[in-house]
Design an enzyme around this catalytic site. Structure first.
Site, PDB file in Angstrom:
ATOM      1  N   ASP A  36      -2.819 -18.686  -2.260  1.00 19.95           N
ATOM      2  CA  ASP A  36      -2.493 -17.733  -1.199  1.00 19.95           C
ATOM      3  C   ASP A  36      -3.730 -17.682  -0.301  1.00 19.95           C
ATOM      4  O   ASP A  36      -4.710 -17.005  -0.605  1.00 19.95           O
ATOM      5  CB  ASP A  36      -2.158 -16.359  -1.785  1.00 19.95           C
ATOM      6  N   PHE A  87       6.680   1.339  -0.979  1.00 20.20           N
ATOM      7  CA  PHE A  87       5.634   1.962  -0.160  1.00 20.20           C
ATOM      8  C   PHE A  87       5.958   1.918   1.332  1.00 20.20           C
ATOM      9  O   PHE A  87       5.498   2.747   2.094  1.00 20.20           O
ATOM     10  CB  PHE A  87       4.274   1.287  -0.411  1.00 20.20           C
ATOM     11  N   LYS A  94      -3.236 -12.947   9.475  1.00 18.00           N
ATOM     12  CA  LYS A  94      -4.557 -12.408   9.112  1.00 18.00           C
ATOM     13  C   LYS A  94      -5.630 -13.355   9.636  1.00 18.00           C
ATOM     14  O   LYS A  94      -5.922 -13.373  10.816  1.00 18.00           O
ATOM     15  CB  LYS A  94      -4.665 -12.236   7.594  1.00 18.00           C
ATOM     16  N   ARG A 154      -2.790   2.181  -1.234  1.00  9.62           N
ATOM     17  CA  ARG A 154      -2.736   1.015  -2.114  1.00  9.62           C
ATOM     18  C   ARG A 154      -3.000   1.533  -3.526  1.00  9.62           C
ATOM     19  O   ARG A 154      -4.083   1.418  -4.061  1.00  9.62           O
ATOM     20  CB  ARG A 154      -3.776  -0.050  -1.738  1.00  9.62           C
ATOM     21  N   PHE A 194      -0.123  -9.624  -5.336  1.00  7.70           N
ATOM     22  CA  PHE A 194       0.140  -9.029  -4.032  1.00  7.70           C
ATOM     23  C   PHE A 194       1.619  -8.654  -4.011  1.00  7.70           C
ATOM     24  O   PHE A 194       2.459  -9.348  -4.590  1.00  7.70           O
ATOM     25  CB  PHE A 194      -0.230  -9.933  -2.850  1.00  7.70           C
ATOM     26  N   THR A 195       1.950  -7.565  -3.319  1.00  9.53           N
ATOM     27  CA  THR A 195       3.301  -6.975  -3.385  1.00  9.53           C
ATOM     28  C   THR A 195       4.409  -7.999  -3.122  1.00  9.53           C
ATOM     29  O   THR A 195       5.287  -8.199  -3.965  1.00  9.53           O
ATOM     30  CB  THR A 195       3.398  -5.821  -2.369  1.00  9.53           C
ATOM     31  N   TYR A 254      14.329 -27.299  20.184  1.00  9.88           N
ATOM     32  CA  TYR A 254      14.790 -26.897  18.844  1.00  9.88           C
ATOM     33  C   TYR A 254      14.122 -27.756  17.775  1.00  9.88           C
ATOM     34  O   TYR A 254      13.729 -27.270  16.720  1.00  9.88           O
ATOM     35  CB  TYR A 254      16.323 -27.019  18.742  1.00  9.88           C
TER      36      TYR A 254
HETATM   37  N1  F0G Z   1      -0.564 -12.482   0.674  1.00 12.44           N
HETATM   38  C1  F0G Z   1      -1.508 -11.591   0.962  1.00 12.44           C
HETATM   39  C2  F0G Z   1      -2.813 -11.622   0.234  1.00 12.44           C
HETATM   40  C3  F0G Z   1      -1.276 -10.614   1.947  1.00 12.44           C
HETATM   41  O1  F0G Z   1      -2.228  -9.741   2.233  1.00 12.44           O
HETATM   42  C4  F0G Z   1      -0.030 -10.601   2.619  1.00 12.44           C
HETATM   43  C5  F0G Z   1       0.286  -9.588   3.605  1.00 12.44           C
HETATM   44  C6  F0G Z   1       0.934 -11.567   2.273  1.00 12.44           C
HETATM   45  C7  F0G Z   1       0.633 -12.501   1.303  1.00 12.44           C
HETATM   46  C8  F0G Z   1       2.295 -11.603   2.912  1.00 12.44           C
HETATM   47  O2  F0G Z   1       2.221 -12.067   4.207  1.00 12.44           O
HETATM   48  O3  F0G Z   1       2.953 -10.110   5.595  1.00 12.44           O
HETATM   49  O4  F0G Z   1       2.855 -12.415   6.556  1.00 12.44           O
HETATM   50  O5  F0G Z   1       4.605 -11.810   4.920  1.00 12.44           O
HETATM   51  N2  F0G Z   1      -0.392  -8.542   3.715  1.00 12.44           N
HETATM   52  C9  F0G Z   1      -0.219  -7.507   4.720  1.00 12.44           C
HETATM   53  C10 F0G Z   1      -1.222  -6.422   4.458  1.00 12.44           C
HETATM   54  C11 F0G Z   1       1.183  -7.040   4.914  1.00 12.44           C
HETATM   55  O6  F0G Z   1      -1.144  -5.416   5.163  1.00 12.44           O
HETATM   56  O7  F0G Z   1      -2.071  -6.570   3.586  1.00 12.44           O
HETATM   57  P1  F0G Z   1       3.215 -11.554   5.373  1.00 12.44           P
END
Ligand code: F0G
Length: 466
Positions: free
Chosen positions: A223, A457, A266, A390, A132-133, A80
């Site tokens: 990021d 989305f 990624k 997108r 980013f979303t 843990y």
């Molecule tokens: N920042 C970027 C630039 C991203 O592309 C993503 C995720 C995140 C943050 C968030 O990270 O998914 O690990 O919580 N992008 C994915 C995509 C979901 O399909 O582009 P996460």
């Protein structure tokens, strides 16, 4: 015998690995695909993966791990607290990225949640190189207001600017003048910019940003989700970096920032995982206080020990020049084949996928009828290839007015997982897009019939207008 050592003259981007295990995928009929996409409300996120042939929805968590990573999984220390694998991860972050402190999180957005809560006060302004979303949503949920300060070229799919992820310092200066530097806790700087088409930021621009923000006491939170891919573009496009390794460039990028959020799903070649990293001990302490609330103890952050081990090994693999050359080489192969057929895509070709320009592909479908959503569904219907919208659906609504954001970029992303698909798979993608292009007049657009409150989305549903 001696040969000329200039070995890359006749070499393609071919991969520095071979296949050891295969995963079977289902080949579907047109009728099966038709039923699947209708059942999914024409949203590719709602398809079952068993109905997908080539899955280009995302490069997130979909890469193939190496034999060394899988071997590392067997060395999971599932204590843990104080897992050995956490210390391996910490060493990897310090060695390859240079940040002092690391807090693991279950994925990128876990880190975004924590850093937003630590640094943003209600009413603060958070500038960034496009949004980013999930990143923007966490900034907003913490009470911040996001402002896009990316250069204008990033919003123009035709612009061939080599660094469309660059920040326009005049836009930042205008925010500082209007709101005051004390209202701006940090600049949110992404390598590469996903929503612009995987476009990189240059080292020169980052250095200027660093100088400006230091003068005004503003932090840079990085990021770093695709930092190694960004480093490759710096190596091949920016003066003075040709002889530097990707690993060196990655470390230099990180050294110009104060902290980072990472979706290790990624660049870092794992199926799950992320972290928050920083150099300031005070911020680290506050992050440790919050991580126990949202993720888990600061030495596991929602991950199993084995996940942290795979991440530590993946980080090392991700900054190897040969790996990145092949990774981006494959994306460029696909993009160049589409360009040869004059298919409208975002230029220059970006890091992690090809982005079809749906406004140009389907000029008769107005943005309010979701052309990118409709195009992604049509590609699935043709071939079982799954891509992602997108555009206007992803952009969501303006919190103040309730109206849709109408982004300039209305794109379909064909995202390439790392080390998963072959060149022949890329050829199938080209064939399918050419087929849909020939039949584009049959695509009439959609109306949205279900809209979730956040990140719509993912779960929105549509009906076809024809
Ligand atoms: N920042 C970027 C630039 C991203 O592309 C993503 C995720 C995140 C943050 C968030 O990270 O998914 O690990 O919580 N992008 C994915 C995509 C979901 O399909 O582009 P996460």
């Amino acid at each position: 015998m001696e040969l000329d050592v200039n070995t890359f003259r006749h070499r393609s981007w071919a991969e520095p690995w071979k296949v050891k295990m295969v995963e079977h995928v289902k080949m579907t009929t047109y009728e099966e695909r038709k039923k699947a996409i209708v059942d999914a409300g024409y949203n590719t996120f709602l398809l079952r993966s068993r109905d997908v042939y080539i899955d280009l929805l995302t490069d997130s968590g979909t890469s193939a791990m190496s034999d060394r990573q899988w071997a590392g999984m067997m060395m999971g220390d599932e204590a843990y607290a104080g897992s050995e694998n956490f210390y391996h991860l910490e060493e990897a972050v310090q060695k390859y990225y240079g940040y002092k402190y690391v807090v693991p999180t279950h994925q990128g957005r876990g880190a975004e949640n924590i850093i937003s809560k630590v640094l943003i006060k209600p009413g603060d302004i958070v500038p960034g190189n496009m949004y980013f979303t999930t990143t923007r949503l966490h900034q907003e949920l913490a009470g911040g207001e996001f402002h896009d300060i990316v250069i204008d070229e990033a919003h123009d799919p035709e612009s061939e600017h080599p660094f469309k992820g660059n920040i326009d310092l005049n836009k930042l200066e205008a925010l500082v003048k209007k709101y005051g530097a004390e209202k701006i806790p940090y600049v949110s700087m992404a390598t590469t910019v996903n929503m612009a088409g995987g476009q990189p930021i240059s080292m020169a621009n980052l250095r200027e940003l660093r100088a400006y923000t230091q003068k005004h006491g503003i932090l840079i939170i990085h990021d770093m989700t695709r930092v190694a891919e960004n480093a490759w573009f710096i190596k091949v496009r920016e003066d003075g970096y040709q002889d530097k390794s990707v690993a060196e460039i990655v470390k230099e990028i990180c050294s110009l920032t104060d902290g980072a959020t990472m979706s290790a799903k990624k660049d870092a070649l794992v199926n799950i995982g992320g972290f928050l990293a920083m150099n300031d001990h005070g911020i680290y302490e506050e992050a440790c206080n919050l991580v126990v609330v949202y993720e888990g103890l600061h030495t596991y952050g929602g991950l199993a020990g084995r996940d942290m081990e795979a991440m530590a090994i993946g980080i090392g693999e991700s900054v190897q020049d040969d790996h990145i050359r092949a990774r981006i080489g494959q994306v460029e192969y696909l993009g160049n084949r589409l360009l040869a057929h004059e298919i409208p895509i975002v230029k220059p070709i970006g890091s992690h996928g090809i982005f079809l320009n749906a406004k140009k592909f389907l000029p008769s479908v107005p943005q309010i009828n979701f052309p990118a959503q409709a195009l992604a569904a049509a590609i699935y219907l043709d071939s079982g290839i799954r891509s992602m919208e997108r555009g206007i659906v992803s952009a969501g609504r303006d919190k103040a007015t309730g109206d849709h954001y109408y982004p300039k970029l209305e794109l379909v992303r064909l995202t390439i997982p790392r080390r998963v698909y072959t060149q022949a798979h890329m050829d199938v993608v080209v064939e399918s897009i050419l087929e849909v292009y020939d039949q584009r007049n049959r695509i009439k657009g959609f109306k949205m019939v279900y809209e979730p409150k956040y990140l719509r989305f993912f779960q929105a549903r549509f009906e076809s207008l024809g």
